[in-house]
Design an enzyme around this catalytic site. Sequence first.
Site, PDB file in Angstrom:
ATOM      1  N   GLU A  61       0.837  -1.204   0.000  1.00 24.83           N
ATOM      2  CA  GLU A  61       0.000   0.000   0.000  1.00 24.83           C
ATOM      3  C   GLU A  61       0.869   1.250   0.000  1.00 24.83           C
ATOM      4  O   GLU A  61       0.591   2.218  -0.731  1.00 24.83           O
ATOM      5  CB  GLU A  61      -0.904  -0.008   1.230  1.00 24.83           C
ATOM      6  CG  GLU A  61      -1.758   1.231   1.388  1.00 24.83           C
ATOM      7  CD  GLU A  61      -2.285   1.377   2.802  1.00 24.83           C
ATOM      8  OE1 GLU A  61      -2.590   2.511   3.200  1.00 24.83           O
ATOM      9  OE2 GLU A  61      -2.377   0.362   3.523  1.00 24.83           O
ATOM     10  N   ASP A  65       0.737   3.846  -3.215  1.00 29.69           N
ATOM     11  CA  ASP A  65       0.351   5.247  -3.072  1.00 29.69           C
ATOM     12  C   ASP A  65       1.272   6.140  -3.897  1.00 29.69           C
ATOM     13  O   ASP A  65       0.815   7.069  -4.576  1.00 29.69           O
ATOM     14  CB  ASP A  65       0.407   5.638  -1.590  1.00 29.69           C
ATOM     15  CG  ASP A  65       0.080   7.104  -1.369  1.00 29.69           C
ATOM     16  OD1 ASP A  65      -1.064   7.495  -1.622  1.00 29.69           O
ATOM     17  OD2 ASP A  65       0.988   7.852  -0.950  1.00 29.69           O
ATOM     18  N   ASP A 133      -7.272   1.143   0.364  1.00 29.14           N
ATOM     19  CA  ASP A 133      -5.923   0.634   0.630  1.00 29.14           C
ATOM     20  C   ASP A 133      -5.585  -0.526  -0.294  1.00 29.14           C
ATOM     21  O   ASP A 133      -4.470  -0.615  -0.818  1.00 29.14           O
ATOM     22  CB  ASP A 133      -5.812   0.169   2.087  1.00 29.14           C
ATOM     23  CG  ASP A 133      -5.910   1.321   3.084  1.00 29.14           C
ATOM     24  OD1 ASP A 133      -5.751   2.481   2.663  1.00 29.14           O
ATOM     25  OD2 ASP A 133      -6.156   1.056   4.277  1.00 29.14           O
ATOM     26  N   GLU A 136      -4.534   0.536  -3.772  1.00 30.73           N
ATOM     27  CA  GLU A 136      -3.129   0.946  -3.870  1.00 30.73           C
ATOM     28  C   GLU A 136      -2.186  -0.246  -3.805  1.00 30.73           C
ATOM     29  O   GLU A 136      -1.178  -0.296  -4.525  1.00 30.73           O
ATOM     30  CB  GLU A 136      -2.811   1.940  -2.750  1.00 30.73           C
ATOM     31  CG  GLU A 136      -3.559   3.262  -2.891  1.00 30.73           C
ATOM     32  CD  GLU A 136      -3.352   4.191  -1.707  1.00 30.73           C
ATOM     33  OE1 GLU A 136      -3.652   5.388  -1.849  1.00 30.73           O
ATOM     34  OE2 GLU A 136      -2.892   3.721  -0.651  1.00 30.73           O
TER      35      GLU A 136
END
Length: 257
Positions: A61, A65, A133, A136
């Site tokens: 994650e 991002d 989450d 990502e």
Amino acid sequence: MSPAIHLVDGTGEIDGTDQDSKLALCQQILGYQFKDPTLLLSALTHASGAVHRLASNERLEFLGDAILGLTVCLWLFEEYPEYNEGDLTKIKSAVVSRRSCGKVAIELGFDRCLIVGRGVTRNRSYPRSLVSDVFESVIAAMYLDGGDEVVRPRLKVWLADEVRHAVESQGSNNFKSTLQQYAQRELASTPVYRLVRDAGPDHRKSFLITAVIADRQFAAAWGSNKKDAEQHAAANALAELHGDPLPFSSDLEETAK
């Protein structure tokens, strides 16, 4: 109304779905077959369903991002050359927000692929950020497995509506840029702006300008200078194209009120 989240654990006791079928379903959604399926398994595993914290999707994650942010930044930089840094920042922030990522993840069906602990499936007070989450973390897994050429075209499909909405709302002060992007994308043409007439003394002149795309002329709009008039004319053209009420009048007296 937000789409419903469908969480199932990895035991097969909730809906008959086990880890292997979740991996298969997710790859079907992605349209991509992983060379290393363990990357996808990690991306789909919430901390509540992991043997230990490092086996969950939290590290992926973190990477996803950054990949998401860079991909969207490059996309906006290349396709919206008339927007300044402030506009691009606002649009990017809207596109990569938890709300947008969670919405897209649910629409794609990533929530059905999540591997979570039984406590999460029993307690529906889980955070809404959970599905954003996993969006990502899956991006990171795809990047590590297949590179940018796998990730970028998929993100441009998945996030197309989010980018379009963000440009039209966050970039509302730059109607000319929005109209140009729309016209080039949807109509294969570039807008031009024509002066219809001007009015008033030289020191306080107003200008009536219309936007023209191909052979179609849109509702003209007034502005206190040519730059403002072109922006207003572009806003009117966008409204006509989307079937919305005209935001600016071609009546000088009404505009002056």
